[in-house]
Design an enzyme around this catalytic site. Structure first.
Site, PDB file in Angstrom:
ATOM      1  N   ARG A 240      45.948  28.942  56.636  1.00  0.00           N
ATOM      2  CA  ARG A 240      45.348  30.152  56.085  1.00  0.00           C
ATOM      3  C   ARG A 240      45.431  31.261  57.128  1.00  0.00           C
ATOM      4  NH1 ARG A 240      46.068  28.483  51.815  1.00  0.00           N
ATOM      5  NH2 ARG A 240      44.623  28.105  50.099  1.00  0.00           N
ATOM      6  N   GLU A 269      46.173  38.748  52.118  1.00  0.00           N
ATOM      7  CA  GLU A 269      47.391  38.717  51.295  1.00  0.00           C
ATOM      8  C   GLU A 269      47.152  39.447  49.974  1.00  0.00           C
ATOM      9  OE1 GLU A 269      48.461  34.151  52.630  1.00  0.00           O
ATOM     10  OE2 GLU A 269      48.475  34.639  50.514  1.00  0.00           O
ATOM     11  N   HIS A 287      53.855  33.247  51.427  1.00  0.00           N
ATOM     12  CA  HIS A 287      53.025  32.093  51.003  1.00  0.00           C
ATOM     13  C   HIS A 287      53.811  31.135  50.102  1.00  0.00           C
ATOM     14  CE1 HIS A 287      48.550  30.867  50.448  1.00  0.00           C
ATOM     15  NE2 HIS A 287      49.340  29.807  50.388  1.00  0.00           N
TER      16      HIS A 287
HETATM   17  C1  DGY Z   1      47.093  25.831  48.621  1.00  0.00           C
HETATM   18  O1  DGY Z   1      47.344  24.948  47.798  1.00  0.00           O
HETATM   19  O2  DGY Z   1      46.001  25.980  49.132  1.00  0.00           O
HETATM   20  C2  DGY Z   1      48.202  26.760  48.958  1.00  0.00           C
HETATM   21  O3  DGY Z   1      47.904  27.631  49.955  1.00  0.00           O
HETATM   22  C3  DGY Z   1      48.701  27.479  47.714  1.00  0.00           C
HETATM   23  O4  DGY Z   1      49.780  26.738  47.333  1.00  0.00           O
END
Ligand code: DGY
Length: 322
Positions: A240, A269, A287
């Site tokens: 993240r 984002e 992402h």
């Molecule tokens: C998640 O699954 O948390 C990812 O960041 C999105 O695919």
């Protein structure tokens, strides 16, 4: 018997939408396929039994407090849960589920790809060609570093970190890791565990970050910790964006203390920290961690398994996080 009604906040893969439509009365948010705001969720959740949402959607404490009583489950199409106020969900007795396991390989692949791109200057090289500026092979042109023999530091040795460690061993890297708890010896596969940040950071020729978002991990990678990384280290983040102090990372990339960074996730984002746009040694991706056909189908079906448990069988959902 009438089908339960679910709100789906984002457009999902075709096979997942088809399965959802078979078993549920499906409602979609109108308008473009963008992160769902709290206001849009609340406006369209009236009369719904469940919600299938995605990473980033506005499930704040206030959203949970104001969801209609009919909503029994919120299933997120993500493994990350930092967009969901889990305590507020618990307070309302609304089950929340996520999609563990199915995206580990896809996300580790993106981490490995970013490590390679950073080590071998793939982004810079492609930009040179596309700008029609390549004047031919040269002995000292765009030299990167070899991964074989380098130390990979995995921050967060969960499922994704362990798959990445396996891939990195194939490249001849030596694996170090920092985790809340040490893995059982049989699962370490020769990786070196670090019980403190300083020893861990000093052992990272490449640091790959796999920790969740949220207050507890905010700006984990700050100027002090960056200073502990060896000169010339590479940083990759597929967890993240909030876990990185962007200004501090940009400073270290500009000063040359860090060789390069590969980033698949960003605080705020889809906007990204301004300094990243111009930094030649940053490889940014939008992402993409779980973005394979196989993985996105599996994530959708995992959401449906959880919705089915609660809404079709009144049973405990298999991947409950609250
Ligand atoms: C998640 O699954 O948390 C990812 O960041 C999105 O695919």
């Amino acid at each position: 018997m009438a089908k339960p009604t679910i709100l789906i906040t984002r457009a999902l893969p075709e096979a997942v939408e088809a399965r959802a439509a078979r078993d549920y009365d499906v409602r979609h948010l109108p308008g473009p396929d963008v992160t769902a705001s709290a206001a849009a969720i609340l406006e369209h959740a009236a009369g719904c039994d469940g919600v299938l949402c995605a990473a980033g959607d506005g499930f704040t404490a206030e959203t949970f407090a104001r969801l209609p009583d009919s909503v029994r489950i919120v299933a997120t199409f993500s493994v990350g849960t930092d967009h969901l106020a889990l305590d507020a969900a618990r307070a309302r007795g609304i089950a929340v589920t996520n999609t563990p396991d199915v995206l580990s390989v896809a996300t580790a692949e993106i981490a490995m790809m970013l490590i390679l791109m950073c080590a071998r200057r793939a982004g810079e090289s492609e930009r040179l060609l596309r700008a029609r500026q390549w004047e031919g092979w040269a002995p000292t042109q765009l030299m990167g570093v070899t991964l074989e023999g380098k130390r990979l530091g995995v921050l967060g040795m969960g499922r994704i970190g362990q798959v990445l460690a396996r891939m990195a061993r194939g490249f001849g890297m030596r694996v170090h890791y920092r985790n809340r708890t040490r893995l059982p010896p049989g699962e370490e596969m020769g990786a070196t565990y670090h019980g403190d940040d300083d020893g861990f950071l000093a052992s990272c020729d490449v640091l790959s970050m796999h920790i969740p978002g949220g207050e507890a991990t905010k700006h984990w990678l700050n100027a002090q910790r960056i200073a502990r990384l060896p000169a010339g280290a590479i940083v990759v983040n597929t967890g993240r964006g909030t876990t990185v102090d962007d200004a501090a990372l940009c400073d270290a990339l500009r000063s040359g203390h860090l060789r390069a960074a590969g980033l698949d996730v960003f605080a705020g984002e889809p906007r990204i920290f301004e300094g990243y746009y111009d930094a030649p040694n940053v490889t940014p991706l939008p992402h993409l961690g779980s973005a394979t056909v196989e993985t996105r189908d599996a994530m959708g079906f995992r959401c449906l398994e959880n919705l089915d448990a609660v809404l079709l069988r009144s049973a405990e959902p298999p991947h409950r996080v609250a």
